[in-house]
Scaffold this active site. Structure first.
Site, PDB file in Angstrom:
ATOM      1  N   ASP A 103       0.865  -1.173   0.000  1.00 24.90           N
ATOM      2  CA  ASP A 103       0.000   0.000   0.000  1.00 24.90           C
ATOM      3  C   ASP A 103       0.911   1.235   0.000  1.00 24.90           C
ATOM      4  O   ASP A 103       2.104   1.133   0.314  1.00 24.90           O
ATOM      5  CB  ASP A 103      -0.897  -0.025   1.237  1.00 24.90           C
ATOM      6  CG  ASP A 103      -1.818   1.180   1.313  1.00 24.90           C
ATOM      7  OD1 ASP A 103      -2.512   1.445   0.318  1.00 24.90           O
ATOM      8  OD2 ASP A 103      -1.825   1.853   2.354  1.00 24.90           O
ATOM      9  N   ASP A 133      -0.133   5.220   0.816  1.00 24.09           N
ATOM     10  CA  ASP A 133      -0.364   6.189   1.897  1.00 24.09           C
ATOM     11  C   ASP A 133      -0.487   5.485   3.242  1.00 24.09           C
ATOM     12  O   ASP A 133      -1.283   4.555   3.399  1.00 24.09           O
ATOM     13  CB  ASP A 133      -1.637   6.998   1.614  1.00 24.09           C
ATOM     14  CG  ASP A 133      -1.432   8.013   0.506  1.00 24.09           C
ATOM     15  OD1 ASP A 133      -0.693   8.974   0.725  1.00 24.09           O
ATOM     16  OD2 ASP A 133      -1.997   7.812  -0.589  1.00 24.09           O
ATOM     17  N   ASP A 167      -1.994  -0.843   5.819  1.00 23.16           N
ATOM     18  CA  ASP A 167      -2.185  -0.223   7.142  1.00 23.16           C
ATOM     19  C   ASP A 167      -3.641  -0.029   7.522  1.00 23.16           C
ATOM     20  O   ASP A 167      -3.939   0.624   8.519  1.00 23.16           O
ATOM     21  CB  ASP A 167      -1.492   1.146   7.165  1.00 23.16           C
ATOM     22  CG  ASP A 167      -2.161   2.147   6.230  1.00 23.16           C
ATOM     23  OD1 ASP A 167      -2.360   1.809   5.038  1.00 23.16           O
ATOM     24  OD2 ASP A 167      -2.492   3.254   6.670  1.00 23.16           O
TER      25      ASP A 167
END
Length: 214
Positions: free
Chosen positions: A8, A10, A160
Site C-alpha cells: 500500500d 499512503d 495499514d
C-alpha cells in the site's frame, strides 16, 4: 515461498496522514463538514471508514467527488511528503535481493510515480497499480494475480488499514498489517491479519522470513 510483494502507499510507505487531514479540513470548510481536530485523530483511527464518514457528517454520495478533488490537491503538496522512517531501507533491501515489489493503492498512479521520482525510487518497484474504488481493492488484487499468473500463496500484501485486510481475506492472500498508518492496532487486529508489525525493521524481518521459507 512468496515471490511478489504488494505495498500500500499512503500510511504504509509514505507518511501522509497530516497532509490528508489538512486537505480534508480545507474541503470541510468549503462543504460545511465537521473538521478533524488534533484531539480527534486517535478516536478516528479506531473507527472503520464507514464509521468515520458518519462521525464527520460527510454525505456518502459526495465521497467520489471529494476523492477526485483531494487527489488533485494532493499532487500540489507531494514534494513535502516523506517516506515513513525506515521504509527506504526496507525497499532497498528487497530491491537488492531481486524481489519483485509493486505498489497497489487507491491513490493515483500519477501521484505515486511523482513521489517515487522525487525520492529516486523509480526503479525500486516493478508496477504501480491504482485501485480506484475505495472499497474495491480486492478486485484490483485479483486482477494483479491474474495478470501475473500467480497464486495467492505466492504473494503478500503490506497495508495499514482494515479494508486492506478484508480485501486480502476474500482472496486468500497473506497480509502484513503495519501499525504506523491510518488504522489503530486494535482495529487492525479485529480483521485478524496474518502478521501485525510495529516497525519497518520488524516488517523487514517478517518479509525476509517469508521470502526464504521453503
Amino acid at each position: 515461498m512468496v515471490k511478489h510483494i504488494l505495498f500500500d502507499f499512503d500510511g504504509t510507505l509514505v507518511d501522509s496522514r497530516a497532509l490528508l487531514v489538512k486537505l480534508y479540513n480545507e474541503m470541510a470548510v468549503q462543504h460545511h463538514f465537521r473538521p478533524i481536530r488534533q484531539q480527534d485523530l486517535a478516536a478516528l483511527r479506531s473507527l472503520t471508514i464507514s464509521e468515520r464518514v458518519e462521525r464527520l457528517g460527510v454525505p456518502v454520495l459526495q465521497i467520489p467527488k471529494l476523492l477526485i478533488a483531494g487527489r488533485q490537491l494532493y499532487q500540489d503538496h507531494i514534494r513535502a511528503l516523506q517516506l515513513v522512517p525506515g521504509m527506504k531501507e526496507v525497499v532497498s533491501r528487497l530491491s537488492a535481493q531481486g524481489v519483485r515489489s509493486s505498489i497497489l493503492s487507491s491513490n493515483t498512479g500519477t501521484n505515486i510515480r511523482l513521489f517515487l521520482k522525487n525520492h529516486k525510487l523509480d526503479g525500486a518497484f516493478k508496477d504501480v497499480i491504482s485501485a480506484k474504488p475505495i472499497f474495491g481493492k480486492h478486485h484490483a488484487i485479483r486482477k494483479v494475480m491474474k495478470e501475473w499468473g500467480t497464486a495467492p500463496s505466492r504473494m503478500v500484501y503490506v497495508g495499514d488499514e482494515l479494508r486492506d485486510i478484508e480485501a486480502c481475506k476474500k482472496l486468500g492472500v497473506p497480509i502484513i498489517a503495519v501499525t504506523w498508518g491510518y488504522d489503530s492496532p486494535r482495529l487492525l487486529l479485529s480483521g485478524r491479519p496474518d502478521y501485525l508489525v510495529h516497525s519497518p525493521q520488524e516488517l523487514q524481518r517478517t518479509l525476509m522470513s517469508m521470502l526464504s521459507y521453503k
